[in-house]
Enzyme design. Structure first.
Site, PDB file in Angstrom:
ATOM      1  N   ILE A 100     -24.488   0.091 -66.549  1.00 14.64           N
ATOM      2  CA  ILE A 100     -25.683   0.495 -65.828  1.00 14.64           C
ATOM      3  C   ILE A 100     -25.698   2.008 -65.590  1.00 14.64           C
ATOM      4  CG2 ILE A 100     -24.663   0.144 -63.544  1.00 14.64           C
ATOM      5  CD1 ILE A 100     -27.372  -0.926 -62.626  1.00 14.64           C
ATOM      6  N   GLY A 156     -22.705  -4.047 -67.382  1.00 14.82           N
ATOM      7  CA  GLY A 156     -23.838  -4.708 -68.014  1.00 14.82           C
ATOM      8  C   GLY A 156     -23.605  -5.018 -69.477  1.00 14.82           C
ATOM      9  N   ASP A 159     -22.353  -8.464 -69.579  1.00 18.12           N
ATOM     10  CA  ASP A 159     -23.499  -9.363 -69.379  1.00 18.12           C
ATOM     11  C   ASP A 159     -24.241  -9.563 -70.693  1.00 18.12           C
ATOM     12  OD1 ASP A 159     -23.527  -9.738 -66.404  1.00 18.12           O
ATOM     13  OD2 ASP A 159     -23.781  -7.578 -66.411  1.00 18.12           O
ATOM     14  N   GLU A 179     -18.297  -4.450 -61.849  1.00 15.49           N
ATOM     15  CA  GLU A 179     -19.171  -4.479 -60.670  1.00 15.49           C
ATOM     16  C   GLU A 179     -18.442  -4.388 -59.333  1.00 15.49           C
ATOM     17  OE1 GLU A 179     -21.738  -5.900 -64.006  1.00 15.49           O
ATOM     18  OE2 GLU A 179     -19.636  -6.068 -63.419  1.00 15.49           O
ATOM     19  N   ASP A 187     -24.370  -9.693 -61.183  1.00 20.03           N
ATOM     20  CA  ASP A 187     -25.486 -10.593 -60.867  1.00 20.03           C
ATOM     21  C   ASP A 187     -26.484 -10.805 -61.999  1.00 20.03           C
ATOM     22  OD1 ASP A 187     -26.567  -8.064 -60.836  1.00 20.03           O
ATOM     23  OD2 ASP A 187     -27.289  -8.138 -58.768  1.00 20.03           O
TER      24      ASP A 187
END
Length: 310
Positions: A100, A156, A159, A179, A187
């Site tokens: 991110i 991310g 993810d 994170e 999340d």
């Protein structure tokens, strides 16, 4: 021997790694309208194959505000593109992604809108759900997605890759569920998908709770990736060859296989079998079955068959 399309694609990607190379962001190689993506470079290295490249190399492919919506638009477009049968995802520059872009995303995360706690919470939920869709859209896309990771794959990035169907990496790749180091629980997919990718719940817990790095050899042994390559060049060649193999099969069979693998992952065996029976009671009526059976009896590769677009 490498196929002609792989040689051509490799030449192209060698050029695209040079800082001076201008990347054309277009969903069609036939001279159609240029797509409005600022964080992705889209190309078509061969028939039926779409290459989606994270393209902010000067920012280590960090995920800014534009990225989160552009990925959704891109994969929604790919999902209904009958000319695409397989997707390859990679990152431009020195790393796959640094995760991110905190500087760009700070306002959404740290200053949510709302007049009171309840309204702030509702708005924050909407923001989180929007970001979750950025990677869920990869999983929902019926076209198989092969992701090729080199260098860092942080936050991310994990993810993203856990929403893909096949994961490859280079020997210098490393992965980090980052994170907790920035004060939050992951999340947008890692905590939900990583336990289903890696068999060891203990290892998943360790990675998520300590934010330690996982390097290529451990990623391979744990099942996060299926193959490890010496360098990015070799990995991209292999990813394209794998994509060509998949694209050469019946799109009815390939897309049905992906849909049912994901359904079965999230349901019981009995539910998965029932879903499969309902699926194939119509899908078995395709001409692709007869074409494929005939090719098999004639000892021909499925890639010699002309399948209709889907």
């Amino acid at each position: 021997m490498l196929s002609v399309f792989v040689r051509s694609a490799l030449t192209k990607y060698r050029r695209s790694w040079l800082p001076s190379q201008t990347v054309v962001r277009a969903m069609s190689s036939s001279g159609g309208a240029v797509s409005p993506y600022t964080t992705l470079a889209i190309s078509h290295p061969a028939e039926s194959i779409t290459h989606v490249e994270l393209h902010r190399p000067e920012k280590r492919n960090a995920m800014n505000k534009a990225f989160w919506s552009e990925m959704v638009n891109c994969f929604n477009e790919i999902a209904v593109d009958p000319g695409c049968r397989v997707v390859v995802v990679s990152g431009a520059g020195k790393v796959f992604t640094a995760g991110i872009d905190l500087m760009d995303m700070a306002s959404d995360i740290l200053m949510p809108e709302g007049d009171d706690t309840a309204r702030i919470a509702w708005n924050m939920k909407r923001v989180i759900a929007k970001y979750q869709e950025t990677f869920s859209v990869i999983e929902k896309c019926p076209k198989p997605v092969v992701v090729a990771v080199h260098g860092a794959c942080v936050g991310g990035g994990v993810d993203l890759i856990t929403a893909c169907d096949i994961r490859l990496c280079t020997q210098d790749a490393w992965f980090q569920v980052k994170e907790v180091d920035i004060g939050l629980a992951a999340d947008v997919g890692t905590l939900q998908r990583l336990p289903k990718v890696i068999g060891s719940r203990s290892l998943v817990n360790e990675l998520a709770l300590t934010a330690r790095k996982m390097f290529a050899d451990e990623a391979k042994s744990s099942g996060l990736v299926s193959r490890v390559f010496a360098d990015k060049e070799a990995m991209i060649v292999a990813a394209l060859e794998m994509a060509q193999e998949i694209a050469g099969r019946s799109p009815v069979a390939v897309q049905g296989t992906k849909v049912n693998l994901i359904y079965s992952r999230d349901h019981s065996v009995a539910e998965g079998l029932d879903y499969m029976a309902n699926w194939n009671m119509s899908m078995l009526q395709t001409q692709d079955v007869m074409k494929s059976a005939q090719a098999s009896m004639e000892k021909r590769s499925p890639k010699t068959i002309t399948f209709s677009k889907l």
